[in-house]
Design a protein around this motif. Structure first.
Motif, mmCIF file in Angstrom:
data_model
loop_
_atom_site.group_PDB
_atom_site.id
_atom_site.type_symbol
_atom_site.label_atom_id
_atom_site.label_comp_id
_atom_site.label_asym_id
_atom_site.label_seq_id
_atom_site.Cartn_x
_atom_site.Cartn_y
_atom_site.Cartn_z
ATOM 1 N N THR A 127 0.867 -1.178 0.000
ATOM 2 C CA THR A 127 0.000 0.000 0.000
ATOM 3 C C THR A 127 0.899 1.221 0.000
ATOM 4 O OG1 THR A 127 -1.796 -1.085 1.189
ATOM 5 C CG2 THR A 127 -1.734 1.315 1.269
ATOM 6 N N LEU A 128 0.721 2.086 -0.983
ATOM 7 C CA LEU A 128 1.507 3.310 -1.078
ATOM 8 C C LEU A 128 0.810 4.410 -0.285
ATOM 9 C CD1 LEU A 128 3.850 4.966 -2.287
ATOM 10 C CD2 LEU A 128 2.378 5.425 -4.272
ATOM 11 N N VAL A 129 1.492 4.935 0.721
ATOM 12 C CA VAL A 129 0.959 6.029 1.535
ATOM 13 C C VAL A 129 1.794 7.269 1.275
ATOM 14 C CG1 VAL A 129 0.583 6.900 3.871
ATOM 15 C CG2 VAL A 129 0.050 4.510 3.331
ATOM 16 N N VAL A 130 1.155 8.341 0.826
ATOM 17 C CA VAL A 130 1.840 9.617 0.611
ATOM 18 C C VAL A 130 1.334 10.580 1.673
ATOM 19 C CG1 VAL A 130 2.380 11.465 -0.999
ATOM 20 C CG2 VAL A 130 1.985 9.138 -1.854
ATOM 21 N N ASP A 131 2.138 10.771 2.714
ATOM 22 C CA ASP A 131 1.777 11.686 3.795
ATOM 23 C C ASP A 131 2.201 13.097 3.411
ATOM 24 O OD1 ASP A 131 0.765 12.446 6.210
ATOM 25 O OD2 ASP A 131 2.395 11.620 7.406
ATOM 26 N N ASN A 132 1.497 14.098 3.950
ATOM 27 C CA ASN A 132 1.790 15.496 3.598
ATOM 28 C C ASN A 132 1.775 15.679 2.075
ATOM 29 O OD1 ASN A 132 2.108 16.484 6.246
ATOM 30 N ND2 ASN A 132 4.192 15.646 6.327
ATOM 31 N N ALA A 133 0.747 15.121 1.444
ATOM 32 C CA ALA A 133 0.687 15.143 -0.023
ATOM 33 C C ALA A 133 0.558 16.549 -0.576
ATOM 34 C CB ALA A 133 -0.480 14.283 -0.511
ATOM 35 N N GLN A 134 0.214 17.516 0.269
ATOM 36 C CA GLN A 134 0.142 18.894 -0.227
ATOM 37 C C GLN A 134 1.519 19.409 -0.635
ATOM 38 O OE1 GLN A 134 -0.418 18.063 2.939
ATOM 39 N NE2 GLN A 134 1.048 19.204 4.194
ATOM 40 N N TRP A 135 2.593 18.726 -0.182
ATOM 41 C CA TRP A 135 3.947 19.147 -0.537
ATOM 42 C C TRP A 135 4.571 18.250 -1.616
ATOM 43 C CZ3 TRP A 135 4.688 19.342 5.369
ATOM 44 C CH2 TRP A 135 4.230 20.578 5.861
ATOM 45 N N LEU A 136 3.785 17.380 -2.196
ATOM 46 C CA LEU A 136 4.284 16.595 -3.326
ATOM 47 C C LEU A 136 4.467 17.527 -4.524
ATOM 48 C CD1 LEU A 136 4.953 13.715 -4.373
ATOM 49 C CD2 LEU A 136 2.567 13.589 -5.163
ATOM 50 N N ASP A 137 5.661 17.580 -5.088
ATOM 51 C CA ASP A 137 5.924 18.537 -6.167
ATOM 52 C C ASP A 137 5.043 18.222 -7.374
ATOM 53 O OD1 ASP A 137 7.838 17.007 -8.360
ATOM 54 O OD2 ASP A 137 8.053 16.216 -6.302
ATOM 55 N N PRO A 138 4.639 19.245 -8.150
ATOM 56 C CA PRO A 138 3.716 19.049 -9.276
ATOM 57 C C PRO A 138 4.217 18.051 -10.314
ATOM 58 C CG PRO A 138 3.895 21.376 -8.727
ATOM 59 C CD PRO A 138 4.930 20.667 -7.909
ATOM 60 N N ALA A 139 5.532 18.050 -10.583
ATOM 61 C CA ALA A 139 6.050 17.123 -11.588
ATOM 62 C C ALA A 139 5.854 15.675 -11.136
ATOM 63 C CB ALA A 139 7.522 17.400 -11.847
ATOM 64 N N SER A 140 6.156 15.380 -9.890
ATOM 65 C CA SER A 140 5.964 14.024 -9.381
ATOM 66 C C SER A 140 4.493 13.649 -9.366
ATOM 67 C CB SER A 140 6.541 13.902 -7.972
ATOM 68 O OG SER A 140 7.944 14.059 -7.970
ATOM 69 N N ALA A 141 3.629 14.597 -8.967
ATOM 70 C CA ALA A 141 2.188 14.306 -8.930
ATOM 71 C C ALA A 141 1.685 13.944 -10.317
ATOM 72 C CB ALA A 141 1.431 15.504 -8.366
ATOM 73 N N ALA A 142 2.151 14.670 -11.340
ATOM 74 C CA ALA A 142 1.697 14.395 -12.707
ATOM 75 C C ALA A 142 2.150 13.016 -13.167
ATOM 76 C CB ALA A 142 2.211 15.478 -13.649
ATOM 77 N N VAL A 143 3.412 12.679 -12.930
ATOM 78 C CA VAL A 143 3.934 11.378 -13.358
ATOM 79 C C VAL A 143 3.260 10.241 -12.580
ATOM 80 C CG1 VAL A 143 5.983 9.916 -13.443
ATOM 81 C CG2 VAL A 143 6.139 12.327 -14.099
ATOM 82 N N LEU A 144 3.139 10.403 -11.255
ATOM 83 C CA LEU A 144 2.500 9.370 -10.445
ATOM 84 C C LEU A 144 1.053 9.161 -10.870
ATOM 85 C CD1 LEU A 144 3.673 9.799 -6.732
ATOM 86 C CD2 LEU A 144 3.789 7.738 -8.123
ATOM 87 N N GLY A 145 0.346 10.267 -11.122
ATOM 88 C CA GLY A 145 -1.048 10.156 -11.544
ATOM 89 C C GLY A 145 -1.182 9.326 -12.806
ATOM 90 N N TRP A 146 -0.276 9.561 -13.779
ATOM 91 C CA TRP A 146 -0.319 8.797 -15.045
ATOM 92 C C TRP A 146 -0.005 7.329 -14.781
ATOM 93 C CZ3 TRP A 146 2.862 5.849 -18.098
ATOM 94 C CH2 TRP A 146 2.465 5.661 -19.444
ATOM 95 N N ALA A 147 1.040 7.064 -14.000
ATOM 96 C CA ALA A 147 1.453 5.684 -13.747
ATOM 97 C C ALA A 147 0.403 4.920 -12.949
ATOM 98 C CB ALA A 147 2.788 5.677 -13.007
ATOM 99 N N LEU A 148 -0.273 5.600 -12.037
ATOM 100 C CA LEU A 148 -1.271 4.925 -11.214
ATOM 101 C C LEU A 148 -2.501 4.517 -12.021
ATOM 102 C CD1 LEU A 148 -1.037 7.043 -7.925
ATOM 103 C CD2 LEU A 148 -0.375 4.644 -8.221
ATOM 104 N N ARG A 149 -2.767 5.240 -13.116
ATOM 105 C CA ARG A 149 -3.877 4.824 -13.984
ATOM 106 C C ARG A 149 -3.595 3.465 -14.606
ATOM 107 N NH1 ARG A 149 -3.812 10.171 -15.923
ATOM 108 N NH2 ARG A 149 -3.043 9.504 -17.981
ATOM 109 N N LEU A 150 -2.315 3.122 -14.786
ATOM 110 C CA LEU A 150 -1.947 1.842 -15.395
ATOM 111 C C LEU A 150 -1.806 0.726 -14.360
ATOM 112 C CD1 LEU A 150 0.736 3.087 -17.944
ATOM 113 C CD2 LEU A 150 -1.736 2.854 -18.241
ATOM 114 N N THR A 151 -1.896 1.100 -13.071
ATOM 115 C CA THR A 151 -1.806 0.091 -11.997
ATOM 116 C C THR A 151 -3.014 0.257 -11.068
ATOM 117 O OG1 THR A 151 -0.383 1.641 -10.775
ATOM 118 C CG2 THR A 151 0.697 -0.101 -12.046
#
Length: 911
Positions: A127-151
């Motif tokens: 289980t992937l837990v991202v704590d303090n997600a408000q500080w996740l940088d936009p570039a990582s959020a965009a890439v993770l969002g795309w990759a998570l759609r495939l998983t």
């Protein structure tokens, strides 16, 4: 993003806050938790991750990471660096960092997406837990969002600070399940802070200041632990500046919104009752969007029906005010004075905008306090009268003392202990006359109630100031008498003190003090079983009425209480209604609560459950909104809710009352709340637990030498519990002793309940005929008390069933059910209906169909005609709950399961 309103917090012992996960979360792979700093998001995310049964991989970006492109991806890769895909992603990130324009160029972005998706696929189940997600940088959020759609099968939990239920697509998934972490309740905060051993009043204040934020509650509790300071010593409540740990946490919370929002919220914090109209006037068209930002951050609640703006934690407002230096604060108050529409509140801001050293502001505050008092705004009057006293020049001693005494009384009326102490300090620290000093100390004692620390020292100080003045000494002795009864549990000593006060007051012709002393003496004589209690009360009633005696200390109120003890509820109600008007007119919170409580008991005894619930709810709400002890209101709420509302709420009230009484060392209401708890446990089928509570009541009452069995009727409850548990000889001994005492004192009102329990004892010994005769006789004596009659008839039904007289048992159960239903005693109605259902077989043909009562038949006819439950309730002038209970009985009697069947069985009503 679907919302969930089902998220709750629970406690395991006195440990950390743990979440109770909604059932539908288990089938959801993507969850977004939101809540302000300190709300428990990290704890909740970890607990939810463990609940899903997979290893947890936790990412925790910090504020500085938000400005570094792909910092989140790097943290992910390093956390899984044993995997080949993680090493490839790390290499690509290193290479991209050295290329100009990376990682924004298309080639690099595509490679990062491919490699991140490959890493998530290659990773072991987790289980992937991202704590303090408000500080996740936009570039990582965009890439993770795309990759998570495939998983899509990878569980992801994101925890962030800002509530975004309207977000169309969170990076962790389009269908992410949004959960807003709720604040802790008062009882949960009490459990969290149990190591600090705070009294209930302090727990309530911490809950209010923290808004149920666990971390903030802990930060506040560390400096609010109970200390045995002097009775008029400084109190932490008086200081608006938060302790350093709390300021840091609130500062983090405020930093989640813009400076413009913080500025607007400062205006709200400086007003005593900010509303949307005022803030619109201050901020103009931008107010709506600024307040929406504050609401999303969990700083304010905008959903109040009166359009007021409420801070979710009062510490937020305190911090905003504390940040403003004095001159800046005065300028803001001046702006609020210009923007306000309410004249009294405008004048409050004008006073606060003025120089505190200007005596004209003191006069302005005093006059505005009078206007606030006249319109019933007693909280505002308490604030303004204290301001008037504090700003009065010290050289004008008489005026300062007069204004300070007014402030103490205003604070006492509203239950504002902090302001009462502050005003009393102004008098005690000033050169005043003995009468003025005693006035201040008496007012402080009255305001402190159960929160009076260092009572012996305070009484000694007051008696020293009153030396040589019998009238002043008598006033102190009355307060000592109250303290001896309630806190020391010594009514004999209390009665002696009240007698001395009576003699002193009568000797100097002080009628008002004589009335108060006689009333207190009569109260104690009744408790102790003295036969001259009514004579003493009659003496008090014969004296002229003194307007300044608190309404709950008048002989008229005591006479109403005695009427209740003697089962004359209508007489009590008639006496109490004008007293309630007077208590509310004077703004005396404690007196208002006491009168409401007495009215709730009177209406309950008379069978008017809905009115009783209303009075009890008002008493509880007023108690919880002031510094009053919760024990008295909890006792009444427990009794009324247990009879007319919900037994689970009733039990919660009783337990809260027991805890509060123990911590305040209030012997009187410890007995009462334990009695309510024992009664509720008995009627809900927990006799062993009931026995423990009721035996403690017996021990307490014996220790306090309470002899009159009509004051608190624990005797039949304990005896019934003993019968249920098979301790028949103990039950017989208790019943015999209580009956003998009641007969000696002429307390005939106690006898029917004793006869009901004696009948249960007879039945337990197999003498069902004698038991039935006793119960019929007792029921015949209870026509003026419908709920007591219903309980007796229900006992008769059980007895007749055990004696194998099912027809008589059905008749008694049906009568009890009708009584409880008519009087809206819902828990008892359900109990009686269940008993009746067990006695009535389902029909096999029309001739064998059980007979419906007139109320059941009328309800069934309307339902068969297609009327809704609400329509039936309106037509029959009963509650919807009553209709539901009645139809449940009808279905059970007739062997039906739906309205369709009912329409084909019962002739529909024509209208």
């Amino acid at each position: 993003m679907p919302d969930s309103a089902m998220w709750m917090n629970a406690f395991h012992g006195a440990g950390p806050v743990l979440p109770v996960v909604p059932e539908d979360v288990h089938g959801t792979h993507r969850v977004v938790l939101s809540g302000p700093p300190g709300s428990g998001k990290t704890t909740a995310a970890g607990a939810l991750g463990r609940r899903l049964g997979l290893p947890v991989l936790r990412l925790a970006p910090r504020p500085q990471d938000a400005r570094v492109p792909c910092a989140g991806l790097l943290e992910l890769a390093l956390a899984l660096q044993a995997l080949p895909a993680a090493r490839e992603l790390t290499a690509e990130l290193d290479e991209a960092a050295g290329r100009p324009g990376s990682p924004d160029d298309a080639g690099s972005a595509l490679r990062l997406r491919r490699q991140t998706a490959a890493l998530l696929r290659e990773a072991p189940p987790m289980t992937l837990v991202v704590d303090n997600a408000q500080w996740l940088d936009p570039a990582s959020a965009a890439v993770l969002g795309w990759a998570l759609r495939l998983t899509p099968d990878l569980p992801v939990i994101a925890a962030e600070r800002t509530w975004r239920p309207e977000a169309a697509g969170h990076w962790c998934g389009e269908d992410a399940y949004a959960v807003r972490i709720p604040p802790l309740t008062n009882s949960q905060v009490a459990t969290l802070l149990s190591p600090y051993r705070l009294v209930p009043r302090e727990v309530t204040r911490v809950h209010t200041h923290s808004g149920g934020n666990p971390a903030l509650a802990l930060a506040l509790a560390q400096v609010r632990g109970h200390t045995a300071g002097g009775p008029i010593a400084g109190d932490a409540e008086d200081d608006p500046v938060l302790p350093a740990p709390a300021r840091r946490l609130v500062g983090e919370w405020l930093d989640t919104v813009s400076e413009e929002v913080q500025e607007l919220l400062t205006f709200a914090a400086l007003d005593d009752r900010p509303d949307l109209d005022l803030l619109d006037e201050v901020a103009g068209p931008a107010a709506e969007s600024l307040l929406a930002e504050a609401e999303a951050a969990g700083l304010v609640d905008l959903g109040q029906p009166d359009r007021t703006v409420r801070f979710t934690a009062s510490a937020i407002g305190a911090e905003l005010v504390a940040r403003q230096p004095g001159h800046a604060r005065r300028l803001l108050h001046a702006r609020l004075a210009e923007a306000g529409r309410d004249s009294v509140r405008r004048d409050r801001h004008t006073v606060l905008a003025a120089d505190a050293a200007d005596p004209r502001s003191a006069l302005h505050a005093a006059r505005t306090a009078v206007r606030a008092r006249q319109r019933g705004d007693h909280a505002l009057a308490a604030e303004l009268s204290l301001l008037a006293a504090q700003r009065t020049p010290h050289e004008d001693g008489d005026l300062l003392t007069e204004r300070a005494l007014t402030a103490v009384r205003d604070a006492a009326h509203y239950g504002d202990l902090a302001r009462g102490r502050a005003a009393a300090r102004l008098i005690v620290g000033h050169d005043t006359t003995p009468a003025q000093r005693v006035d201040a100390l008496v007012a402080l004692i009255d305001a402190s109630g159960q929160h009076l620390h260092g009572a012996d020292e305070l009484f000694a100080d007051a008696l020293h100031a009153a030396a040589g003045r019998p009238d002043l000494t008598a006033r102190i002795l009355i307060r000592q008498s109250i303290w001896a009864n309630v806190n020391e549990g010594d009514p004999q000593r209390a009665c002696a003190l009240a007698g001395r006060a009576t003699d002193l007051a009568e000797a100097v012709g002080d009628t008002a003090t004589t009335v108060m002393a006689l009333t207190m003496r009569a109260r104690l004589q009744r408790v102790l079983g003295h036969l001259d209690a009514e004579t003493t009360l009659s003496r008090a009633l014969s004296l002229p009425h003194a307007a300044f005696i608190p309404v709950n200390s008048t002989p008229q109120h005591l006479a109403a209480r005695h009427a209740l003890f003697d089962d004359r509820p209508e007489e009590a109600r008639t006496a109490l209604l004008p007293l309630l008007v007077e208590a509310e007119r004077t703004g005396d919170a404690e007196a208002t609560v006491d009168i409401l409580r007495s009215l709730a008991e009177a209406e309950l005894r008379a069978g008017r459950c809905a009115r009783s619930l209303d009075h009890a709810h008002r008493a509880q709400a007023l108690t919880d909104g002031t510094s009053l002890s919760p024990a008295p209101a909890c006792y009444t709420s427990a009794l009324v809710e247990g009879t007319a509302g919900r037994t689970d709420l009733a039990l919660a009230h009783a337990r809260r009352g027991v805890d509060a009484s123990r911590q305040e060392d209030n012997r009187v209401f410890l007995s009462r709340n334990l009695f309510a708890l024992g009664h509720l446990l008995l009627v809900t089928g927990h006799p062993k637990e009931a026995l423990e509570a009721l035996e403690e009541v017996r021990d307490l009452e014996e220790l306090q030498q309470v002899r009159d069995p009509s004051v608190l009727r624990w005797h039949p409850e304990l005896a019934e519990t003993l019968v249920v548990l098979g301790h028949l000889d103990q039950a017989r001994s208790l019943l015999d002793d209580t009956r003998r005492t009641a007969t000696d004192l002429g307390r005939d009102a106690v006898l029917p309940a004793l006869e009901r329990t004696q009948a249960l004892l007879d039945a337990a010994r197999g003498d069902f005929g004698t038991a039935a005769r006793r119960l019929n006789d007792a029921a015949d004596r209870l026509h003026h008390l419908p709920l007591e009659r219903g309980r007796t008839l229900l006992a008769l039904s059980h007895t007749e069933r055990r004696g194998r007289r099912r027809a008589s048992a059905r008749t008694a159960a049906r009568s009890a059910t009708d009584l409880f239903t008519t009087h809206q005693a819902h828990p008892w109605a359900q109990n009686a209906a269940h008993t009746l259902g067990r006695l009535e077989d389902a029909p096999t043909d029309d001739d064998a169909r059980p007979r419906l009562t007139s109320a059941e038949r009328r309800c069934a006819e309307l339902a068969a005609a297609g009327a809704s439950n609400r329509d039936i309730a309106t037509a029959l002038t009963v509650s919807v709950k009553t209709v539901e209970a009645t139809l449940t009985r009808v279905y059970r009697k007739l062997g039906l399961h739906s309205r369709f069947q009912l329409a084909h069985t019962v002739t529909p009503a024509r209208e």
